[in-house]
Design an enzyme around this catalytic site. Structure first.
Site, PDB file in Angstrom:
ATOM      1  N   LEU A 142     -36.417  40.483  -4.992  1.00  0.00           N
ATOM      2  CA  LEU A 142     -36.196  40.317  -3.552  1.00  0.00           C
ATOM      3  C   LEU A 142     -34.987  39.441  -3.311  1.00  0.00           C
ATOM      4  O   LEU A 142     -34.753  38.493  -4.051  1.00  0.00           O
ATOM      5  CB  LEU A 142     -37.383  39.583  -2.935  1.00  0.00           C
ATOM      6  CG  LEU A 142     -38.612  40.339  -2.499  1.00  0.00           C
ATOM      7  CD1 LEU A 142     -39.665  39.354  -2.027  1.00  0.00           C
ATOM      8  CD2 LEU A 142     -38.257  41.301  -1.385  1.00  0.00           C
ATOM      9  N   GLU A 189     -45.802  38.250   4.757  1.00  0.00           N
ATOM     10  CA  GLU A 189     -46.849  37.853   3.804  1.00  0.00           C
ATOM     11  C   GLU A 189     -46.396  36.590   3.078  1.00  0.00           C
ATOM     12  O   GLU A 189     -45.216  36.442   2.800  1.00  0.00           O
ATOM     13  CB  GLU A 189     -47.049  38.945   2.744  1.00  0.00           C
ATOM     14  CG  GLU A 189     -47.428  40.297   3.295  1.00  0.00           C
ATOM     15  CD  GLU A 189     -47.235  41.406   2.263  1.00  0.00           C
ATOM     16  OE1 GLU A 189     -47.216  41.114   1.046  1.00  0.00           O
ATOM     17  OE2 GLU A 189     -47.077  42.556   2.674  1.00  0.00           O
ATOM     18  N   LYS A 192     -45.220  34.362   0.238  1.00  0.00           N
ATOM     19  CA  LYS A 192     -44.590  34.700  -1.042  1.00  0.00           C
ATOM     20  C   LYS A 192     -45.307  33.880  -2.113  1.00  0.00           C
ATOM     21  O   LYS A 192     -45.070  32.692  -2.275  1.00  0.00           O
ATOM     22  CB  LYS A 192     -43.111  34.361  -1.011  1.00  0.00           C
ATOM     23  CG  LYS A 192     -42.398  34.810  -2.265  1.00  0.00           C
ATOM     24  CD  LYS A 192     -40.897  34.611  -2.108  1.00  0.00           C
ATOM     25  CE  LYS A 192     -40.141  34.981  -3.364  1.00  0.00           C
ATOM     26  NZ  LYS A 192     -40.694  34.467  -4.598  1.00  0.00           N
ATOM     27  N   ASP A 251     -46.635  32.204  -5.360  1.00  0.00           N
ATOM     28  CA  ASP A 251     -45.947  31.655  -6.517  1.00  0.00           C
ATOM     29  C   ASP A 251     -46.806  31.889  -7.751  1.00  0.00           C
ATOM     30  O   ASP A 251     -47.575  31.037  -8.173  1.00  0.00           O
ATOM     31  CB  ASP A 251     -45.723  30.159  -6.293  1.00  0.00           C
ATOM     32  CG  ASP A 251     -44.448  29.697  -6.945  1.00  0.00           C
ATOM     33  OD1 ASP A 251     -43.773  30.523  -7.600  1.00  0.00           O
ATOM     34  OD2 ASP A 251     -44.124  28.508  -6.817  1.00  0.00           O
ATOM     35  N   ARG A 257     -44.346  41.746 -15.507  1.00  0.00           N
ATOM     36  CA  ARG A 257     -43.093  42.307 -15.006  1.00  0.00           C
ATOM     37  C   ARG A 257     -42.059  42.477 -16.128  1.00  0.00           C
ATOM     38  O   ARG A 257     -41.325  43.441 -16.153  1.00  0.00           O
ATOM     39  CB  ARG A 257     -42.533  41.379 -13.930  1.00  0.00           C
ATOM     40  CG  ARG A 257     -41.254  41.832 -13.334  1.00  0.00           C
ATOM     41  CD  ARG A 257     -40.829  40.872 -12.233  1.00  0.00           C
ATOM     42  NE  ARG A 257     -39.763  41.432 -11.434  1.00  0.00           N
ATOM     43  CZ  ARG A 257     -38.489  41.352 -11.763  1.00  0.00           C
ATOM     44  NH1 ARG A 257     -38.128  40.740 -12.861  1.00  0.00           N
ATOM     45  NH2 ARG A 257     -37.565  41.885 -10.982  1.00  0.00           N
ATOM     46  N   TYR A 305     -50.036  43.964  -3.211  1.00  0.00           N
ATOM     47  CA  TYR A 305     -49.288  44.166  -1.975  1.00  0.00           C
ATOM     48  C   TYR A 305     -48.360  45.370  -1.972  1.00  0.00           C
ATOM     49  O   TYR A 305     -47.673  45.626  -0.995  1.00  0.00           O
ATOM     50  CB  TYR A 305     -48.477  42.912  -1.618  1.00  0.00           C
ATOM     51  CG  TYR A 305     -47.648  42.375  -2.771  1.00  0.00           C
ATOM     52  CD1 TYR A 305     -48.027  41.222  -3.431  1.00  0.00           C
ATOM     53  CD2 TYR A 305     -46.499  43.029  -3.190  1.00  0.00           C
ATOM     54  CE1 TYR A 305     -47.280  40.719  -4.485  1.00  0.00           C
ATOM     55  CE2 TYR A 305     -45.752  42.545  -4.243  1.00  0.00           C
ATOM     56  CZ  TYR A 305     -46.142  41.392  -4.892  1.00  0.00           C
ATOM     57  OH  TYR A 305     -45.404  40.912  -5.942  1.00  0.00           O
ATOM     58  N   LYS A 356     -41.138  41.917   5.626  1.00  0.00           N
ATOM     59  CA  LYS A 356     -40.997  43.313   5.206  1.00  0.00           C
ATOM     60  C   LYS A 356     -40.887  44.216   6.419  1.00  0.00           C
ATOM     61  O   LYS A 356     -41.703  44.094   7.342  1.00  0.00           O
ATOM     62  CB  LYS A 356     -42.219  43.744   4.386  1.00  0.00           C
ATOM     63  CG  LYS A 356     -42.414  42.924   3.126  1.00  0.00           C
ATOM     64  CD  LYS A 356     -43.649  43.338   2.340  1.00  0.00           C
ATOM     65  CE  LYS A 356     -43.749  42.480   1.080  1.00  0.00           C
ATOM     66  NZ  LYS A 356     -44.931  42.781   0.270  1.00  0.00           N
ATOM     67  N   LYS A 375     -37.157  31.692   2.252  1.00  0.00           N
ATOM     68  CA  LYS A 375     -37.569  30.643   1.310  1.00  0.00           C
ATOM     69  C   LYS A 375     -37.538  29.270   1.965  1.00  0.00           C
ATOM     70  O   LYS A 375     -36.630  28.946   2.720  1.00  0.00           O
ATOM     71  CB  LYS A 375     -36.623  30.627   0.106  1.00  0.00           C
ATOM     72  CG  LYS A 375     -36.702  31.883  -0.727  1.00  0.00           C
ATOM     73  CD  LYS A 375     -37.574  31.685  -1.936  1.00  0.00           C
ATOM     74  CE  LYS A 375     -36.781  31.038  -3.032  1.00  0.00           C
ATOM     75  NZ  LYS A 375     -37.438  31.197  -4.327  1.00  0.00           N
ATOM     76  N   CYS A 379     -35.721  -5.289 -26.377  1.00  0.00           N
ATOM     77  CA  CYS A 379     -35.314  -5.160 -24.981  1.00  0.00           C
ATOM     78  C   CYS A 379     -33.865  -4.667 -24.922  1.00  0.00           C
ATOM     79  O   CYS A 379     -32.992  -5.252 -25.564  1.00  0.00           O
ATOM     80  CB  CYS A 379     -35.434  -6.516 -24.288  1.00  0.00           C
ATOM     81  SG  CYS A 379     -34.679  -6.540 -22.663  1.00  0.00           S
ATOM     82  N   CYS A 414     -31.711  -7.892 -23.560  1.00  0.00           N
ATOM     83  CA  CYS A 414     -31.501  -9.156 -24.270  1.00  0.00           C
ATOM     84  C   CYS A 414     -31.810  -9.058 -25.760  1.00  0.00           C
ATOM     85  O   CYS A 414     -31.563 -10.009 -26.506  1.00  0.00           O
ATOM     86  CB  CYS A 414     -32.345 -10.261 -23.642  1.00  0.00           C
ATOM     87  SG  CYS A 414     -34.111 -10.034 -23.902  1.00  0.00           S
ATOM     88  N   CYS A 437     -40.706  -6.995 -21.937  1.00  0.00           N
ATOM     89  CA  CYS A 437     -39.801  -7.944 -22.554  1.00  0.00           C
ATOM     90  C   CYS A 437     -40.305  -9.298 -22.086  1.00  0.00           C
ATOM     91  O   CYS A 437     -40.348  -9.569 -20.891  1.00  0.00           O
ATOM     92  CB  CYS A 437     -38.372  -7.731 -22.058  1.00  0.00           C
ATOM     93  SG  CYS A 437     -37.317  -9.149 -22.395  1.00  0.00           S
ATOM     94  N   CYS A 452     -34.373 -13.319 -19.924  1.00  0.00           N
ATOM     95  CA  CYS A 452     -33.710 -12.026 -20.141  1.00  0.00           C
ATOM     96  C   CYS A 452     -32.806 -11.714 -18.949  1.00  0.00           C
ATOM     97  O   CYS A 452     -33.259 -11.743 -17.805  1.00  0.00           O
ATOM     98  CB  CYS A 452     -34.768 -10.933 -20.295  1.00  0.00           C
ATOM     99  SG  CYS A 452     -34.092  -9.273 -20.230  1.00  0.00           S
TER     100      CYS A 452
HETATM  101  S1  IVH Z   1     -42.742  42.250  -2.301  1.00  0.00           S
HETATM  102  C1  IVH Z   1     -39.778  45.205  -2.556  1.00  0.00           C
HETATM  103  N1  IVH Z   1     -44.585  40.558  -1.557  1.00  0.00           N
HETATM  104  O1  IVH Z   1     -41.694  37.368  -5.272  1.00  0.00           O
HETATM  105  C2  IVH Z   1     -40.974  44.476  -2.877  1.00  0.00           C
HETATM  106  N2  IVH Z   1     -43.296  40.039  -3.465  1.00  0.00           N
HETATM  107  O2  IVH Z   1     -38.762  36.774  -5.472  1.00  0.00           O
HETATM  108  C3  IVH Z   1     -40.710  43.276  -3.658  1.00  0.00           C
HETATM  109  N3  IVH Z   1     -43.888  37.920  -4.543  1.00  0.00           N
HETATM  110  O3  IVH Z   1     -40.841  39.540  -7.826  1.00  0.00           O
HETATM  111  C4  IVH Z   1     -41.842  42.405  -3.782  1.00  0.00           C
HETATM  112  N4  IVH Z   1     -45.522  37.416  -3.166  1.00  0.00           N
HETATM  113  O4  IVH Z   1     -43.272  38.834  -7.696  1.00  0.00           O
HETATM  114  C5  IVH Z   1     -43.615  40.825  -2.441  1.00  0.00           C
HETATM  115  N5  IVH Z   1     -46.270  39.150  -0.810  1.00  0.00           N
HETATM  116  C6  IVH Z   1     -45.312  39.438  -1.688  1.00  0.00           C
HETATM  117  C7  IVH Z   1     -44.997  38.574  -2.757  1.00  0.00           C
HETATM  118  C8  IVH Z   1     -43.969  38.917  -3.623  1.00  0.00           C
HETATM  119  C9  IVH Z   1     -44.834  37.047  -4.237  1.00  0.00           C
HETATM  120  C10 IVH Z   1     -42.973  37.788  -5.683  1.00  0.00           C
HETATM  121  C11 IVH Z   1     -42.760  39.050  -6.430  1.00  0.00           C
HETATM  122  C12 IVH Z   1     -41.265  39.195  -6.551  1.00  0.00           C
HETATM  123  C13 IVH Z   1     -40.763  37.866  -6.198  1.00  0.00           C
HETATM  124  C14 IVH Z   1     -39.381  38.001  -5.619  1.00  0.00           C
END
Ligand code: IVH
Length: 672
Positions: free
Chosen positions: A84, A115, A117, A119, A138, A230, A294, A318, A412, A415, A430, A435
């Site tokens: 992304l 949605e 993102k 981690d 992946r 997703y 999206k 982000k 130390c 000193c 020390c 010192c």
């Molecule tokens: S959509 C085109 N949806 O973020 C679709 N990705 O920085 C691409 N990720 O590699 C992914 N939550 O592993 C999508 N709700 C979410 C996500 C998500 C986490 C991750 C995903 C992707 C990475 C990109």
């Protein structure tokens, strides 16, 4: 029972178990007791052990994982796993919108699904005739690793779709999602690992990745992993036209789908949602470093195509990063005011949340040893709020063999005296009281704003004065001569004059400031004020007994011992005599006017949590200036609790004792 009946019974049991598993783990809404579930499971187990030829990989009994592997098999993905593009904030996001609008005017009418993102770790799941047959990481986007057996152990991952009553499954379906670990599960797991003396993980993401890449599925099975799906990567049937419908469709089949999502009618709404979530995301159960925006319409999204590897139809909004990776170039050892040695990480500079970080704390030497942090390591660095950045730990998988283990110095660094370790403490000291590094820290404290407030006497000048030998103790500041100062590097007449002037005026500071300046361990602003009011001068304070000291509110046995210990040292007595001889001997007057007439006179306050505008110090000062007193713990004697955000246990205690609770605003109102 004939064979047909057995098959049928096995099949029915599996259906039921899949369904109840789904209700329990995915929907969090069980309809049968654990006991009843266990009975069904036991029955299936019995039938399967009597007829092992009928065991299938998608049976609920197969979750606990297969045989340990030597290594993971490589698998090619049916289509490249896309990444992304990132957008940092509003402008970046609007720029993305403008770019895609130019490519396709239909973008002007687009709506969006947003949605979190997640981690975690991207995973690709393949279902054939409704059965889970392959799960892969992946990898490089084209080829990943086969982690099917590990994924099978995740309770919310359906081994068979649809889960009872949920429409019908395509003959072939490949879906994509994220394996994650919830924050509280991570904390619990790490606590367990630590207790067993095993290596702990750095953060939930790192843990999810580590857990999924275990060669023994039995280990993965013990890790509280979760998964959210997703995206549909491939299907033998037509799939829904919009992202919202895709998520609903996946849910209907029985896949775990993140319940948190938003819909935006246009890009402005989308940006507003992202901005509004900047803080609330910290309350989510899992880590998320952004929100994925999206385009809802899948046909439009596909038409927009790619820019490099990134699909144009989605953007990751982000948030400023809290954690980054960088190289640990060196470990420096600092000597503190009390002689404590503290390790400091010297880092390859990195930007974290918009700030360039070059140094970070490594806590103490035990931490370096426990985490096996080596010089040259790639390390994970965290900066939370305004707190000093700290190292979470190393990334050992990135080592190339050139990293060096760190040795605790025996001498130390300032000193050269031998280092001592106090048995019950983590700290190394020390113990040479002269010192120079300690002296520098002491003088810095002495001259600091909260103490004698000698402007112009910053760290560099302090170091210069100590190095040149002009100053061997705080008392020497008061005998500095203009000519001697002017011989120092970068010291002109003006600078020398100003410094001497500032030193001279510091003699007027009240006693409590001098007490702070002495740097007695544990004695901060509040305690110093208490001591000054009680003892009125340093002669009396230096004669105070442990009992006298502990009878004061807020002075516990630890601080009391530290005070008497300080005054018992001959070199400290020598310092006091010199200070007195140089005219630095403030006296406190019986009671300050405010103590009787201030708006808060006679009231005792306890502060907890983060206040909206005042720092802790400012709030204390405000209360003290109006005649109130501060105590560090809530008791029946407390008159008010001043409450901020994220309060500690003091809040509960105050509620329990029925102590009136104030916020910053109501405190201010009391003062007017
Ligand atoms: S959509 C085109 N949806 O973020 C679709 N990705 O920085 C691409 N990720 O590699 C992914 N939550 O592993 C999508 N709700 C979410 C996500 C998500 C986490 C991750 C995903 C992707 C990475 C990109």
């Amino acid at each position: 029972m004939d064979e047909k009946e057995i098959r049928q019974q096995i099949e029915t049991l599996r259906e039921q178990l899949h369904y109840h598993n789904y209700l329990y783990h995915t929907l969090d809404a069980p309809v049968i007791s654990d006991y009843d579930y266990d009975q069904l499971y036991k029955r299936l187990k019995e039938l399967e052990s009597a007829h092992p030829e009928l065991i299938t990989a998608d049976s609920p009994t197969q979750r606990s994982g297969g045989q340990p592997l030597d290594k993971f098999r490589k698998v090619e993905h049916p289509s490249p796993i896309q990444s992304l593009a990132n957008g940092f904030g509003r402008q970046d996001t609007l720029d993305w919108y403008e770019r895609i609008l130019r490519l396709d005017p239909a973008v002007a009418r687009a709506d969006y699904v947003l949605e979190p993102k997640l981690d975690g770790l991207t995973v690709v799941l393949t279902y054939e005739n409704g059965s889970f047959v392959l799960g892969a990481t992946r990898g490089d986007g084209l080829v990943g690793e086969d982690v099917t057996e590990n994924l099978r152990t995740i309770p919310t991952l359906p081994l068979r779709i649809p889960v009872m009553g949920g429409g019908h499954a395509p003959a072939r379906l490949v879906v994509r999602g994220e394996a994650i670990m919830f924050k509280d599960d991570f904390e619990r797991l790490n606590a367990q690992l630590e207790q067993r003396g095993e290596k702990t993980y750095l953060n939930p993401r790192n843990t999810a990745a580590g857990s999924l890449r275990q060669l023994d599925p039995a280990v993965t099975a013990k890790r509280p992993l979760k998964i959210f799906l997703y995206q549909i990567l491939e299907s033998s049937e037509e799939t829904p036209n919009t992202q919202s419908e895709i998520l609903d469709y996946l849910m209907k089949l029985g896949f775990p789908v993140n319940p948190l999502r938003w819909h935006a009618n246009n890009i402005e709404e989308a940006v507003q949602i992202c901005e509004a979530q900047a803080l609330s995301r910290h309350t989510w159960a899992y880590d998320a470093d952004g929100i994925v925006i999206k385009i809802n319409d899948q046909a439009l999204s596909r038409r927009l195509g790619f820019s490099g590897k990134d699909p144009r139809g989605a953007l990751a909004f982000k948030y400023p990063g809290q954690e980054v990776e960088t190289t640990l170039l060196d470990i420096q050892v600092n000597v503190g005011r009390t002689g404590v040695l503290t390790p400091l990480a010297v880092l390859k500079p990195v930007s974290i949340g918009g700030v360039i970080v070059r140094q970070a704390t490594l806590h103490n030497f035990d931490f370096i040893r426990d985490k096996d942090i080596r010089i040259g390591d790639q390390v994970l660095l965290k900066r939370a709020g305004e707190v000093i950045p700290y190292i979470l730990g190393p990334l050992p998988e990135k080592r190339d063999g050139t990293e060096k283990t760190f040795e605790i110095p025996r001498e130390c660094p300032s000193c050269g005296s031998p280092i001592q370790k106090v048995p019950e403490e983590v700290a190394y000291y020390c113990v040479n009281s002269s010192c120079p590094a300690q002296l520098v820290r002491n003088l810095e404290n002495f001259a600091s704003r909260g103490a004698l407030d000698i402007s112009g006497l910053g760290s560099q000048i302090v170091a210069q004065l100590v190095e040149s030998g002009l100053v061997n103790s705080a008392a020497d500041l008061y005998t500095l001569k203009r000519d001697a100062l002017m011989k120092l590097d970068k010291f002109g007449e003006k600078k020398a004059e100003n410094l001497l002037q500032a030193v001279e005026s510091s003699k007027q500071q009240p006693l409590e400031r001098l007490i702070i300046g002495l740097g007695i361990h544990g004695v901060g602003e509040v305690a110093a004020r208490k001591l000054a009011r009680q003892f009125l001068n340093l002669d009396a304070l230096s004669r105070a007994s442990l009992d006298e000291l502990t009878s004061l509110e807020g002075i516990g046995p630890g601080i009391a011992a530290s005070i008497t210990g300080w005054f018992a040292q001959p070199h400290n007595q020598e310092l006091l005599q010199k200070l007195r001889a140089n005219g630095v001997w403030p006296q406190e007057h019986e009671t300050k006017e405010n103590a009787q007439s201030g708006a808060l006179a006679g009231k005792t306050f306890v502060i907890t949590g983060t206040l909206p505008t005042l720092s802790r110090e400012q709030a204390e000062r405000l209360i003290l200036e109006h005649g109130g007193t501060i105590s560090s713990s809530v008791s029946k004697k407390t008159d008010y609790l001043l409450l901020g955000e994220n309060p500690g246990s003091k809040y509960a205690k105050a509620l329990e004792l029925g102590i009136p609770i104030l916020d910053e605003d109501s405190l201010r109102q009391m003062l007017t």
